[in-house]
Design an enzyme around this catalytic site. Structure first.
Site, mmCIF file in Angstrom:
data_model
loop_
_atom_site.group_PDB
_atom_site.id
_atom_site.type_symbol
_atom_site.label_atom_id
_atom_site.label_comp_id
_atom_site.label_asym_id
_atom_site.label_seq_id
_atom_site.Cartn_x
_atom_site.Cartn_y
_atom_site.Cartn_z
ATOM 1 N N SER C 66 41.951 39.438 40.541
ATOM 2 C CA SER C 66 41.341 38.179 40.987
ATOM 3 C C SER C 66 41.725 36.972 40.151
ATOM 4 C CB SER C 66 39.821 38.310 40.994
ATOM 5 O OG SER C 66 39.419 39.229 41.970
ATOM 6 N N LYS C 69 43.636 34.462 41.957
ATOM 7 C CA LYS C 69 42.973 33.603 42.960
ATOM 8 C C LYS C 69 43.022 32.121 42.554
ATOM 9 C CE LYS C 69 39.871 37.284 44.566
ATOM 10 N NZ LYS C 69 38.512 37.878 44.435
ATOM 11 N N TYR C 196 48.637 38.972 49.805
ATOM 12 C CA TYR C 196 47.460 38.921 48.936
ATOM 13 C C TYR C 196 47.435 40.106 47.970
ATOM 14 C CZ TYR C 196 42.568 39.232 47.510
ATOM 15 O OH TYR C 196 41.423 39.342 46.759
ATOM 16 N N TYR C 248 32.427 35.893 39.534
ATOM 17 C CA TYR C 248 31.674 36.511 40.616
ATOM 18 C C TYR C 248 30.195 36.126 40.504
ATOM 19 C CZ TYR C 248 35.930 39.408 40.464
ATOM 20 O OH TYR C 248 37.208 39.844 40.412
ATOM 21 N N VAL C 266 39.512 42.391 38.236
ATOM 22 C CA VAL C 266 39.119 43.777 37.971
ATOM 23 C C VAL C 266 40.195 44.569 37.239
ATOM 24 C CG1 VAL C 266 37.441 43.954 39.853
ATOM 25 C CG2 VAL C 266 39.835 44.564 40.271
#
Lengths: 312, 312, 312, 312
Positions: C66, C69, C196, C248, C266
């Site tokens: 992530s 992102k 992705y 998160y 993660v």
């Protein structure tokens, strides 16, 4: 209904029910409910030709708890136009637990999904017509005296006090409904809940429930007197909602497994309706995870299968 | 911070703010809040070297509403171990509206997501140490007198009564928290809410908010006296939570558009913190759909952009 | 920032971080992620005057997961008007887990709450301008080569295949967004997800993350070359969203405990931004219940406290 | 059932049904469904002594859509142990719309609440035993040929293509179930959905539905041949679930208003079961907000009231 030796069958139901008691737990969220004999178990049939059959470990009574929601809803329907009742409480099954508040906020109209979750029963209570709160309760009692065919109705005072002192989730539900106009601005929440808690604390036996069930099975008419206690159309509505919503979020499974209109309470009682046939009362205090009497459901399952009386 | 003529800039902020007032609506869920002049608009800066700048259509005060949640949370942190506070109220941003009850039921620990939604502010209030409920309120007043640098604090009695008579959603939140142990069994919900409603009804001016903001911008120390009003670590926690949760479910957008710790209230006020620089108070009663002053946010947006004081 | 022996401090961070590794678990929902050395731990600082400090148990790389992102969102912002981006992905913090689908259905506009939950990152990817899907990925790589100051970027092929074969939740998110118009009708979901998943599988070191962080800390400009890699306003938006949404559903707590813009993955990596000061990369594969590196957060906590570099 | 002139009654049903058509809307989320004659309306009764009665504006067919979910569920039950079926799909009524994904994430076991929401029907399809996907579909066709008493079954190819190209919500549901183990890892989602979409596109007439209903009303046995098409216990389960879940989130109201097992589809058809009496097929394409044929429900309401055939 198959011809069968009912006495023997009830003993079989009892014996099967006893086997599953150990898998359930007595309700503990109302502290006083814990003080019961977990081994209590009973079943009582009341047929439309006024015959009775029963089996139990011993005589016992229990607080009606959510079983009384039938009576509250019936009174709401008897005292109001159907549309008014349906504007305050829905008839939709719920996959949420009986005391959930989530749907009250999330649904567009903020009304309780059905009269058999707590919010819906509180809304029903508010719809009972009377001059004051005591008057509402008097009507509950008066209707139950007819349905149970008894001269007096008793309350378990300890359970009432216990419910009242631990009823904060119900207070939250009531104030939320008041904030959204489901309960009127003038509603006195504490008074209203007091009537609701008192109604839940009414004591009944499996015989009482079987007679209540027999009225419902007989289109609202008492088999013992012929009196039309509940108007026929209201009786039908109540039985329809019992079928889709009567066992909390277990109602769908119950329809598959037992297949009759029924209403359970965390006091361990369940009333069940075999149309044109009989009313059934069962009771045993150990509950499954949905809040239904675990032995009660098992007894009804055996009875329904053996007599082949599922409506489906 | 860019060198700039602050007087001129504030006039520009005011002028831009006035343009968007028409797109907002004065709060109506507390009836008394409707009785304000929708055209009211003001901005006030208080720098850490004790200079002040302001612009407004006229002098006016407004009820603090949710802006006071900063004070309630700060007091909860001052009176309890951090872990105890965090066991009763989270510091998680919420995508739900400020008075939502859904997450209280759905989260595992049933605690309010953060101290700036209503449930969290009520929980904060319960954590303020005092002998009785009046004592809690006295502490709110005492802290505000220091933060506002004033000798007396006033309440808008009409707003207080209005909040109290229409506060059923807050009652629902409080009883739900009580049912789940977030509020103690002994908590008197009506008394607690009375203190909460009274705190929300405290009157402030944009100058008051700018001084409160200046303390937060100065690590908890009053620029005018040097007094450490809020302990440094607590000041930091409060500012962190203001940044992630201060503008209700608009906090994420506000971080992008303005980029400073802030807290809004449905009375129209917003306090905003420019660290090591100044406190900012804005106010205008017309609200956007999230419950934030629409002109207040616009003024802060212009100010932040022109002075380049986003923290990001 | 306090004057302090940074080498010593990083050793302290490492030592504190090692203590908590046992409380975390290596990600197992992407099977290949399990095959790492749970004891890996490292921290790397890259200051705006191009000094570097680091400590680790050994040299290691990890998949960005992530953390990438940030890059996907930055590219979406660089390739589209801000309003268009915000019409497809929000900037609201979420109290739900990173792969939750609930809010996509429940919110009115069905758009992902923010670009750092999976749905939002997939939406960001779809917004990257390119002639075809490979072109999108080329742009991710090209931007990362600049941000990492490297000539080539590698992918962990095994992780990529593992993500792809177990990515059904992401497929559900993508198809749901397509059904609601967040993704275009013409979008090829498998192709899009392939880009992705590939982006998530890019390998990085703590040094790489620290250089990425240093660019973000320097208003989008590379400290080593002076090149404006990310436009200043976009850099600000990215840092704002990292602060409110980067960890998160732990973002609120992280703001309180660490107080800097950051983004976790993660794979165990976290990039953290100390504005006008330095970029920080940490990594350790054991995760807490939110999906963040448990030792990574502990190292950042110690660093932030000792250097007093919280922005709040 | 009251003695009554059925021909006359059906004309009355039709006439009452026509009045409400204007209040409904033809389904538009599957584009091809829009291309129907909104004025189409029909009702057909098939009694257990093989008499037929009907009324309609003209002869027409329609795609079965969700009505076929009965068949998919029956096949799943015929091909698997009951416990296996119930481990993959529940029998709980849902207050959410038929294509909702929320409960799949929120419930503990992530299984579809019941076989009559889309997710549940997809899960049913996956449980049909066959060598390959075409084999599953062959079994659907074979069972329908028996239930409709016809030699061939047709598909509306345009509807099939339309469903397939706009079926992204169903893809989301299927991938989500695959990610949670409700569908097997080996499941080919596109192939599975192709069978599901094809099944929904099967063409039927009100006569077809009435014969299907007559089988269900006759404990699974065809009245015309005496063949036991659906095993008796499975027939009972299907009828129970139709009663609690057959009309989407309107099932509770339908039980009150009509009071018979039924299943609707967005193609406008509804099959309804009067136990030991007859099967009823109605159809009209304009839908209410729940996705049920608005005139279809009205015709069933009139029929049920006049014949007094509610099961409650």
């Amino acid at each position: 209904m198959k011809k069968i030796d009912l006495e023997l069958l009830l003993e079989e139901c009892l014996s099967e029910g006893k086997k599953v008691i150990k898998d359930g737990n007595v309700a503990d969220y109302i502290p006083e409910l814990k003080n019961v004999n977990k081994e209590n178990i009973g079943i009582h049939l009341y047929t439309l030709d006024n015959e009775e059959y029963s089996a139990s470990n011993e005589e016992f009574t229990f607080s009606m708890q959510s079983v009384v929601k039938i009576v509250l809803f019936a009174l709401a329907l008897m005292d109001n136009e159907l549309d008014r009742v349906l504007s305050k409480v829905g008839v939709k099954p719920s996959a949420d637990p009986f005391n959930s508040i989530v749907k009250l906020e999330e649904t567009e109209d903020h009304k309780p999904l059905n009269p058999f979750i707590n919010a819906g029963a509180i809304a029903s209570t508010s719809l009972i017509a009377a001059d004051d709160y005591q008057g509402k309760f008097d009507r509950v009692i008066a209707l139950l005296e007819k349905l149970f065919d008894r001269e007096s109705i008793e309350i378990d005072e300890k359970v009432f006090i216990s419910e009242s002192t631990t009823g904060d989730t119900n207070r939250a539900l009531a104030y939320f409904m008041k904030s959204r106009g489901i309960l009127d601005k003038e509603e006195d929440v504490e008074e209203l809940l007091s009537i609701y808690f008192k109604s839940c604390s009414i004591l009944a036996s499996t015989r009482d429930l079987s007679k209540l069930g027999a009225v419902l099975a007989n289109k609202g008419k008492a088999p013992w007197s012929g009196e039309q206690i509940i108007p026929e159309r209201i009786n039908q509505i109540v039985c329809a909602v019992m079928t889709t919503c009567g066992l909390y979020d277990y109602s769908g499974e119950f329809a598959v497994i037992v297949g009759m209109p029924a209403k359970s309470g965390v006091g361990g009682g369940i009333v069940c309706v075999s149309h044109n046939n009989m009313g059934i009362g069962v009771s045993s205090p150990a509950l499954d995870s949905h809040g239904n009497s675990i032995a009660g459901i098992e007894m009804l399952r055996v009875l329904s299968n053996k007599l082949d009386i599922s409506i489906f």
